[in-house]
Design an enzyme around this catalytic site. Structure first.
Site, mmCIF file in Angstrom:
data_model
loop_
_atom_site.group_PDB
_atom_site.id
_atom_site.type_symbol
_atom_site.label_atom_id
_atom_site.label_comp_id
_atom_site.label_asym_id
_atom_site.label_seq_id
_atom_site.Cartn_x
_atom_site.Cartn_y
_atom_site.Cartn_z
ATOM 1 N N ASP A 18 2.795 -1.912 6.079
ATOM 2 C CA ASP A 18 3.044 -0.687 5.115
ATOM 3 C C ASP A 18 2.837 -1.171 3.564
ATOM 4 O OD1 ASP A 18 3.386 1.774 4.577
ATOM 5 O OD2 ASP A 18 5.315 2.095 4.445
ATOM 6 N N GLY A 19 2.456 -0.410 2.778
ATOM 7 C CA GLY A 19 2.144 -0.289 1.293
ATOM 8 C C GLY A 19 0.707 -0.949 0.718
ATOM 9 N N ASN A 20 -0.247 -0.809 1.844
ATOM 10 C CA ASN A 20 -1.519 -1.172 1.341
ATOM 11 C C ASN A 20 -1.851 -0.181 0.011
ATOM 12 O OD1 ASN A 20 -1.543 -2.803 3.461
ATOM 13 N ND2 ASN A 20 -3.208 -1.601 4.495
ATOM 14 N N GLY A 21 -1.886 1.080 0.145
ATOM 15 C CA GLY A 21 -2.038 1.894 -1.000
ATOM 16 C C GLY A 21 -1.587 1.542 -2.198
ATOM 17 N N TRP A 23 -0.044 -1.045 -3.174
ATOM 18 C CA TRP A 23 -0.597 -2.502 -3.441
ATOM 19 C C TRP A 23 -1.838 -2.497 -4.444
ATOM 20 C CZ3 TRP A 23 -5.167 -5.272 -3.101
ATOM 21 C CH2 TRP A 23 -5.045 -6.364 -3.529
ATOM 22 N N HIS A 35 -6.326 -1.699 1.727
ATOM 23 C CA HIS A 35 -6.588 -1.707 3.251
ATOM 24 C C HIS A 35 -7.334 -2.983 3.543
ATOM 25 C CE1 HIS A 35 -4.656 2.030 3.824
ATOM 26 N NE2 HIS A 35 -5.443 2.588 3.238
ATOM 27 N N ARG A 69 -4.308 12.058 6.842
ATOM 28 C CA ARG A 69 -4.725 11.499 5.297
ATOM 29 C C ARG A 69 -6.187 12.087 4.959
ATOM 30 N NH1 ARG A 69 -2.188 5.651 4.499
ATOM 31 N NH2 ARG A 69 -0.179 5.867 5.231
ATOM 32 N N LEU A 129 -1.978 -16.348 22.146
ATOM 33 C CA LEU A 129 -1.351 -15.295 21.490
ATOM 34 C C LEU A 129 -1.849 -14.109 22.090
ATOM 35 C CD1 LEU A 129 0.662 -14.170 19.099
ATOM 36 C CD2 LEU A 129 -1.162 -13.937 17.794
ATOM 37 N N ARG A 186 9.074 -4.564 8.823
ATOM 38 C CA ARG A 186 8.510 -3.587 8.094
ATOM 39 C C ARG A 186 8.260 -4.007 6.453
ATOM 40 N NH1 ARG A 186 7.888 2.927 8.435
ATOM 41 N NH2 ARG A 186 6.483 3.220 6.905
ATOM 42 N N SER A 194 8.960 4.959 11.670
ATOM 43 C CA SER A 194 7.791 6.006 11.562
ATOM 44 C C SER A 194 7.016 6.049 12.762
ATOM 45 C CB SER A 194 6.936 5.599 10.577
ATOM 46 O OG SER A 194 7.303 5.529 9.128
ATOM 47 N N GLU A 205 15.772 -6.543 16.715
ATOM 48 C CA GLU A 205 16.365 -6.990 15.667
ATOM 49 C C GLU A 205 15.204 -6.222 14.505
ATOM 50 O OE1 GLU A 205 19.346 -8.160 14.872
ATOM 51 O OE2 GLU A 205 19.437 -8.132 17.102
HETATM 52 C C1 IPE Z 1 3.437 3.660 9.216
HETATM 53 O O1 IPE Z 1 3.042 4.006 7.888
HETATM 54 C C2 IPE Z 1 1.948 3.640 9.888
HETATM 55 C C3 IPE Z 1 1.407 2.481 9.873
HETATM 56 C C4 IPE Z 1 1.600 1.214 9.302
HETATM 57 C C5 IPE Z 1 0.075 2.261 10.687
HETATM 58 P P1 IPE Z 1 3.013 5.238 7.078
HETATM 59 O O2 IPE Z 1 2.849 4.922 5.810
HETATM 60 O O3 IPE Z 1 1.938 5.994 7.704
HETATM 61 O O4 IPE Z 1 4.561 5.812 7.373
HETATM 62 P P2 IPE Z 1 5.320 6.751 6.491
HETATM 63 O O5 IPE Z 1 4.495 7.956 6.298
HETATM 64 O O6 IPE Z 1 5.778 6.073 5.244
HETATM 65 O O7 IPE Z 1 6.548 6.993 7.202
HETATM 66 C C1 IPE Z 2 -0.405 1.075 5.542
HETATM 67 O O1 IPE Z 2 -0.286 1.058 4.050
HETATM 68 C C2 IPE Z 2 -1.637 1.184 6.206
HETATM 69 C C3 IPE Z 2 -1.540 2.313 7.114
HETATM 70 C C4 IPE Z 2 -0.695 3.375 7.281
HETATM 71 C C5 IPE Z 2 -2.981 2.968 7.607
HETATM 72 P P1 IPE Z 2 -0.324 2.787 3.581
HETATM 73 O O2 IPE Z 2 -1.765 3.160 3.493
HETATM 74 O O3 IPE Z 2 0.743 3.634 4.252
HETATM 75 O O4 IPE Z 2 0.361 2.319 2.022
HETATM 76 P P2 IPE Z 2 1.350 3.129 1.407
HETATM 77 O O5 IPE Z 2 2.506 3.252 2.162
HETATM 78 O O6 IPE Z 2 0.445 4.435 0.838
HETATM 79 O O7 IPE Z 2 1.472 2.384 -0.110
HETATM 80 MG MG MG Z 3 2.605 3.874 3.995
#
Ligand code: IPE
Ligand code: IPE
Ligand code: MG
Length: 245
Positions: A18-21, A23, A35, A69, A129, A186, A194, A205
């Site tokens: 999580d957190g690509n956007g 970043w 991404h 999205r 793996l 996470r 999620s 864990e």
């Molecule tokens: C969870 O992340 C799904 C993936 C990492 C692919 P989201 O960004 O979609 O989750 P929420 O909306 O913050 O719970």
């Molecule tokens: C995780 O990063 C990638 C996917 C859920 C596909 P996000 O796209 O959710 O990034 P944030 O949470 O908006 O920063």
């Molecule tokens: Mg996210």
């Protein structure tokens, strides 16, 4: 209290990437750049998982809910996945990494599905793996599908309701049984699942890393695994040290 006297065994690690956007946005870049950087972090995590002796790595790449999205972001995500599959196939084969997916396959764009099937086939014999990508995946959906499959068998007279137990239910969830995740990580500071592996995470864990996924490095995975080894896993039992009481 933490038990550091012995290491927990570790087979299966799951990561909610999580957190690509965020970043990208923090750098004044469009979300898709995050991404793209996230795909590089996938390579690093995969290599480190091999080094750490983990046998299964499940990465949450796209959830059932991510279809909400904007279409452009969804399109970019699948384009990046397509690129990843084409660029990594050779390396996955060379490194003995088996790639497979969990989740729905009927909504994956045809061009991506084709390369996905080729990669799965080409890496099928990899034993170092098992890399599983959770794609168009949602745990509730998976549970509903399993319930439906079992109900069909009951209606067909093939199964008695009393025969449905945890083992049978787990087998209905996924065709090939896999160990439950020992550790779920996470990133980006969010502390929720999620809809990721809800049945399988009963005794996983959990480890929350504040870094956004594109910044997740080999050392972060090593830290998470070291932290995991310091935990006391009891599964409802008493810790080993207390058994003599
Ligand atoms: C969870 O992340 C799904 C993936 C990492 C692919 P989201 O960004 O979609 O989750 P929420 O909306 O913050 O719970
Ligand atoms: C995780 O990063 C990638 C996917 C859920 C596909 P996000 O796209 O959710 O990034 P944030 O949470 O908006 O920063
Ligand atoms: Mg996210």
């Amino acid at each position: 209290m933490k038990d550091t006297s012995s290491k927990n065994s570790i087979q299966h690690v799951g990561i909610i990437m999580d957190g690509n956007g965020r970043w990208a946005q923090q750098r004044g870049m469009p979300r898709w750049k995050g991404h793209e950087a996230g795909a590089r972090a996938v390579r690093r995590a995969t290599e480190e998982a091999c080094r750490q002796g983990v046998s299964m790595l499940t990465l949450f790449a796209f959830s059932n809910e991510n279809w909400k999205r904007p279409a452009q972001e969804v399109h970019i995500l699948f384009t990046l996945l397509h690129r990843y599959l084409r660029e990594e196939r050779k390396e996955l084969i060379e490194k003995g990494i088996r790639l497979s997916t969990l989740g729905r396959r009927d909504r994956i764009p045809a061009r991506v599905l084709e390369d996905l099937q080729m990669t799965e086939e080409a890496t099928r014999t990899g034993t170092r793996l098992h890399l599983r990508l959770a794609l168009d995946y949602g745990a509730r959906q998976e549970i509903v599908m399993a319930a439906r499959a079992l109900a069909r068998r009951v209606v067909a007279g093939d199964l008695h309701p009393e025969e449905i137990d945890e083992v049978r239910f787990a087998a209905a969830l996924v065709p090939d049984p896999v160990p439950d995740p020992d550790l779920i990580i996470r990133t980006a500071g969010e502390q929720r699942l999620s809809n990721f592996l809800l049945w399988q995470s009963a005794y996983s864990e959990l480890y929350f890393c504040p870094k956004p996924w594109p910044d997740f490095e080999e050392a972060d995975l090593a830290c998470a695994i070291a932290d995991y080894h310091s935990r006391t896993r009891k599964f409802g039992d008493l810790p080993r040290a207390a058994v003599s009481i």
